[in-house]
Design a protein around this motif. Structure first.
Motif, PDB file in Angstrom:
ATOM      1  N   THR A  31       0.834  -1.192   0.000  1.00  0.00           N
ATOM      2  CA  THR A  31       0.000   0.000   0.000  1.00  0.00           C
ATOM      3  C   THR A  31       0.875   1.251   0.000  1.00  0.00           C
ATOM      4  OG1 THR A  31      -1.696   1.227   1.178  1.00  0.00           O
ATOM      5  CG2 THR A  31      -0.190  -0.035   2.539  1.00  0.00           C
ATOM      6  N   TYR A  32       0.437   2.250  -0.732  1.00  0.00           N
ATOM      7  CA  TYR A  32       1.148   3.518  -0.780  1.00  0.00           C
ATOM      8  C   TYR A  32       0.572   4.531   0.201  1.00  0.00           C
ATOM      9  CZ  TYR A  32       3.594   1.989  -4.945  1.00  0.00           C
ATOM     10  OH  TYR A  32       4.386   1.316  -5.825  1.00  0.00           O
ATOM     11  N   PHE A  33      -0.368   4.139   1.028  1.00  0.00           N
ATOM     12  CA  PHE A  33      -0.989   5.087   1.941  1.00  0.00           C
ATOM     13  C   PHE A  33       0.008   5.718   2.922  1.00  0.00           C
ATOM     14  CE2 PHE A  33      -3.380   6.453   5.644  1.00  0.00           C
ATOM     15  CZ  PHE A  33      -4.236   7.354   5.033  1.00  0.00           C
ATOM     16  N   LEU A  36       1.789   8.372   1.098  1.00  0.00           N
ATOM     17  CA  LEU A  36       0.861   9.477   0.866  1.00  0.00           C
ATOM     18  C   LEU A  36       0.663  10.307   2.128  1.00  0.00           C
ATOM     19  CD1 LEU A  36      -1.319  10.971  -0.816  1.00  0.00           C
ATOM     20  CD2 LEU A  36      -2.920   9.246  -0.010  1.00  0.00           C
ATOM     21  N   ALA A  37       0.521   9.648   3.259  1.00  0.00           N
ATOM     22  CA  ALA A  37       0.253  10.363   4.508  1.00  0.00           C
ATOM     23  C   ALA A  37       1.475  11.116   5.026  1.00  0.00           C
ATOM     24  CB  ALA A  37      -0.234   9.377   5.570  1.00  0.00           C
ATOM     25  N   MET A  88      -2.048  15.993   0.257  1.00  0.00           N
ATOM     26  CA  MET A  88      -2.527  14.616   0.394  1.00  0.00           C
ATOM     27  C   MET A  88      -3.830  14.432  -0.368  1.00  0.00           C
ATOM     28  SD  MET A  88      -1.870  13.736   4.415  1.00  0.00           S
ATOM     29  CE  MET A  88      -3.113  12.482   4.407  1.00  0.00           C
ATOM     30  N   TYR A  89      -4.722  15.373  -0.243  1.00  0.00           N
ATOM     31  CA  TYR A  89      -6.023  15.294  -0.901  1.00  0.00           C
ATOM     32  C   TYR A  89      -5.867  15.308  -2.423  1.00  0.00           C
ATOM     33  CZ  TYR A  89     -10.760  16.432  -2.303  1.00  0.00           C
ATOM     34  OH  TYR A  89     -11.982  16.422  -2.909  1.00  0.00           O
ATOM     35  N   PHE A  92      -4.439  11.982  -3.538  1.00  0.00           N
ATOM     36  CA  PHE A  92      -5.399  10.906  -3.327  1.00  0.00           C
ATOM     37  C   PHE A  92      -6.516  10.943  -4.359  1.00  0.00           C
ATOM     38  CE2 PHE A  92      -9.191   9.063  -1.311  1.00  0.00           C
ATOM     39  CZ  PHE A  92      -8.703   7.796  -1.053  1.00  0.00           C
ATOM     40  N   ARG A  96      -5.927   8.097  -7.359  1.00  0.00           N
ATOM     41  CA  ARG A  96      -6.547   7.064  -6.538  1.00  0.00           C
ATOM     42  C   ARG A  96      -6.435   5.673  -7.140  1.00  0.00           C
ATOM     43  NH1 ARG A  96     -12.171   7.808  -3.552  1.00  0.00           N
ATOM     44  NH2 ARG A  96     -11.960   6.074  -2.164  1.00  0.00           N
ATOM     45  N   PHE A 100      -3.979   2.871  -5.277  1.00  0.00           N
ATOM     46  CA  PHE A 100      -4.810   2.064  -4.378  1.00  0.00           C
ATOM     47  C   PHE A 100      -5.627   1.025  -5.118  1.00  0.00           C
ATOM     48  CE2 PHE A 100      -4.207   6.243  -2.471  1.00  0.00           C
ATOM     49  CZ  PHE A 100      -3.506   5.861  -1.352  1.00  0.00           C
TER      50      PHE A 100
END
Length: 101
Positions: A31-33, A36-37, A88-89, A92, A96, A100
């Motif tokens: 996961t790339y979250f 990203l965060a 981030m938004y 994302f 997306r 993800f």
């Protein structure tokens, strides 16, 4: 060096956070979250050349620390958080399905 307390701490914190984010990416199979965060500015480069910029990710947190050291925490911290969340938004929403899927 005591004048740059946050710069030093965030520079040191960049190493383990970067390791955790890369480990979570799992060579493209994870996961790339976390990336990203923690490092949204490095992912903004994927809009131009489809590569994650490591240099921007490495200097992002020390720049945050430098800004906190130079200006008062009460003034600059809300701005840093707002810009971070906006980036981030943007990543994302626009990437997306790539990150993800």
């Amino acid at each position: 060096m005591s004048n740059y307390k946050y710069t030093l701490w965030l520079s040191i914190l960049t190493i383990p956070l970067g390791f955790i984010a890369i480990l979570a990416g799992g060579g493209g199979h994870g996961t790339y979250f976390p990336i990203l965060a923690i490092f949204p500015f490095s992912l903004l480069g994927t809009f131009f050349n489809e590569k994650i910029s490591l240099f921007i990710g490495i200097v992002q947190l020390p720049i945050y620390g430098f800004l906190i050291d130079k200006f008062s925490t009460r003034k600059v911290l809300p701005i840093i958080i707002a810009v971070h969340v906006i980036c981030m938004y943007i990543v994302f929403v626009l990437k997306r399905e790539t990150f993800f899927s």
